[in-house]
Motif scaffolding. Structure first.
Motif, PDB file in Angstrom:
ATOM      1  N   VAL A 236      11.726  74.847 -28.010  1.00 53.98           N
ATOM      2  CA  VAL A 236      11.479  75.007 -29.442  1.00 53.98           C
ATOM      3  C   VAL A 236      12.756  75.455 -30.152  1.00 53.98           C
ATOM      4  O   VAL A 236      13.099  74.941 -31.219  1.00 53.98           O
ATOM      5  CB  VAL A 236      10.325  76.007 -29.689  1.00 53.98           C
ATOM      6  CG1 VAL A 236      10.268  76.434 -31.134  1.00 53.98           C
ATOM      7  CG2 VAL A 236       9.007  75.411 -29.261  1.00 53.98           C
ATOM      8  N   ILE A 237      13.466  76.405 -29.559  1.00 52.95           N
ATOM      9  CA  ILE A 237      14.706  76.894 -30.173  1.00 52.95           C
ATOM     10  C   ILE A 237      15.733  75.767 -30.270  1.00 52.95           C
ATOM     11  O   ILE A 237      16.375  75.584 -31.317  1.00 52.95           O
ATOM     12  CB  ILE A 237      15.266  78.096 -29.380  1.00 52.95           C
ATOM     13  CG1 ILE A 237      14.344  79.296 -29.558  1.00 52.95           C
ATOM     14  CG2 ILE A 237      16.690  78.429 -29.818  1.00 52.95           C
ATOM     15  CD1 ILE A 237      14.666  80.459 -28.645  1.00 52.95           C
ATOM     16  N   ILE A 238      15.884  74.997 -29.203  1.00 54.68           N
ATOM     17  CA  ILE A 238      16.831  73.873 -29.227  1.00 54.68           C
ATOM     18  C   ILE A 238      16.407  72.844 -30.272  1.00 54.68           C
ATOM     19  O   ILE A 238      17.234  72.307 -31.008  1.00 54.68           O
ATOM     20  CB  ILE A 238      16.944  73.234 -27.828  1.00 54.68           C
ATOM     21  CG1 ILE A 238      17.651  74.197 -26.879  1.00 54.68           C
ATOM     22  CG2 ILE A 238      17.688  71.906 -27.879  1.00 54.68           C
ATOM     23  CD1 ILE A 238      17.615  73.765 -25.431  1.00 54.68           C
ATOM     24  N   GLY A 239      15.109  72.563 -30.358  1.00 56.82           N
ATOM     25  CA  GLY A 239      14.621  71.605 -31.346  1.00 56.82           C
ATOM     26  C   GLY A 239      14.879  72.050 -32.762  1.00 56.82           C
ATOM     27  O   GLY A 239      15.298  71.253 -33.609  1.00 56.82           O
ATOM     28  N   VAL A 240      14.647  73.306 -33.056  1.00 52.62           N
ATOM     29  CA  VAL A 240      14.892  73.831 -34.408  1.00 52.62           C
ATOM     30  C   VAL A 240      16.381  73.809 -34.720  1.00 52.62           C
ATOM     31  O   VAL A 240      16.800  73.415 -35.803  1.00 52.62           O
ATOM     32  CB  VAL A 240      14.313  75.258 -34.549  1.00 52.62           C
ATOM     33  CG1 VAL A 240      14.799  75.925 -35.825  1.00 52.62           C
ATOM     34  CG2 VAL A 240      12.800  75.228 -34.498  1.00 52.62           C
ATOM     35  N   PHE A 241      17.213  74.211 -33.768  1.00 54.12           N
ATOM     36  CA  PHE A 241      18.655  74.241 -33.976  1.00 54.12           C
ATOM     37  C   PHE A 241      19.208  72.835 -34.214  1.00 54.12           C
ATOM     38  O   PHE A 241      19.999  72.623 -35.127  1.00 54.12           O
ATOM     39  CB  PHE A 241      19.348  74.880 -32.769  1.00 54.12           C
ATOM     40  CG  PHE A 241      20.840  74.819 -32.830  1.00 54.12           C
ATOM     41  CD1 PHE A 241      21.544  75.642 -33.685  1.00 54.12           C
ATOM     42  CD2 PHE A 241      21.540  73.924 -32.037  1.00 54.12           C
ATOM     43  CE1 PHE A 241      22.924  75.581 -33.749  1.00 54.12           C
ATOM     44  CE2 PHE A 241      22.913  73.856 -32.099  1.00 54.12           C
ATOM     45  CZ  PHE A 241      23.608  74.685 -32.952  1.00 54.12           C
ATOM     46  N   THR A 242      18.788  71.881 -33.398  1.00 53.92           N
ATOM     47  CA  THR A 242      19.317  70.522 -33.554  1.00 53.92           C
ATOM     48  C   THR A 242      18.785  69.858 -34.822  1.00 53.92           C
ATOM     49  O   THR A 242      19.502  69.106 -35.468  1.00 53.92           O
ATOM     50  CB  THR A 242      18.992  69.651 -32.331  1.00 53.92           C
ATOM     51  OG1 THR A 242      17.589  69.659 -32.119  1.00 53.92           O
ATOM     52  CG2 THR A 242      19.699  70.145 -31.097  1.00 53.92           C
ATOM     53  N   PHE A 243      17.531  70.136 -35.185  1.00 53.97           N
ATOM     54  CA  PHE A 243      16.971  69.550 -36.414  1.00 53.97           C
ATOM     55  C   PHE A 243      17.695  70.080 -37.643  1.00 53.97           C
ATOM     56  O   PHE A 243      18.006  69.336 -38.560  1.00 53.97           O
ATOM     57  CB  PHE A 243      15.474  69.845 -36.502  1.00 53.97           C
ATOM     58  CG  PHE A 243      14.832  69.281 -37.734  1.00 53.97           C
ATOM     59  CD1 PHE A 243      14.572  67.921 -37.822  1.00 53.97           C
ATOM     60  CD2 PHE A 243      14.499  70.093 -38.806  1.00 53.97           C
ATOM     61  CE1 PHE A 243      13.985  67.382 -38.951  1.00 53.97           C
ATOM     62  CE2 PHE A 243      13.913  69.570 -39.940  1.00 53.97           C
ATOM     63  CZ  PHE A 243      13.656  68.211 -40.012  1.00 53.97           C
TER      64      PHE A 243
END
Length: 85
Positions: free
Chosen positions: A66-73
């Motif tokens: 989730v953290i990686i997804g939010v950061f990349t988005f």
């Protein structure tokens, strides 16, 4: 590509599948023993601890995803998660 290139990969995946199936049925056997009260106190504690640690690992991996997804988005990077709906 030639078929011979993929044969070691197929054998490795078959081996992993076989080990996974053996461990799955061992887990089911152990859970049945727990439900029928055939495990002693130390074995029950070990089982509960290992299940708790496994669940904790799964939760940590999902939180990282989730953290990686939010950061990349938020940075405009295209990211495809490992576990996607």
């Amino acid at each position: 590509m030639k078929v011979e290139f993929f044969m070691p990969i197929v054998w490795i995946l078959n081996g992993l599948f076989l080990v996974s199936m053996i461990n799955f049925f061992r887990l089911v056997k152990t859970l049945i023993k727990k439900m029928t009260h055939q495990l002693d106190e130390l074995e029950q504690k070990t089982l509960v601890d290992s299940l708790a640690i496994s669940m904790l690992v799964v939760v940590v991996l999902h939180i990282l995803q989730v953290i990686i997804g939010v950061f990349t988005f938020s940075n405009g990077i295209k990211y495809t998660p490992v576990i996607a709906p």
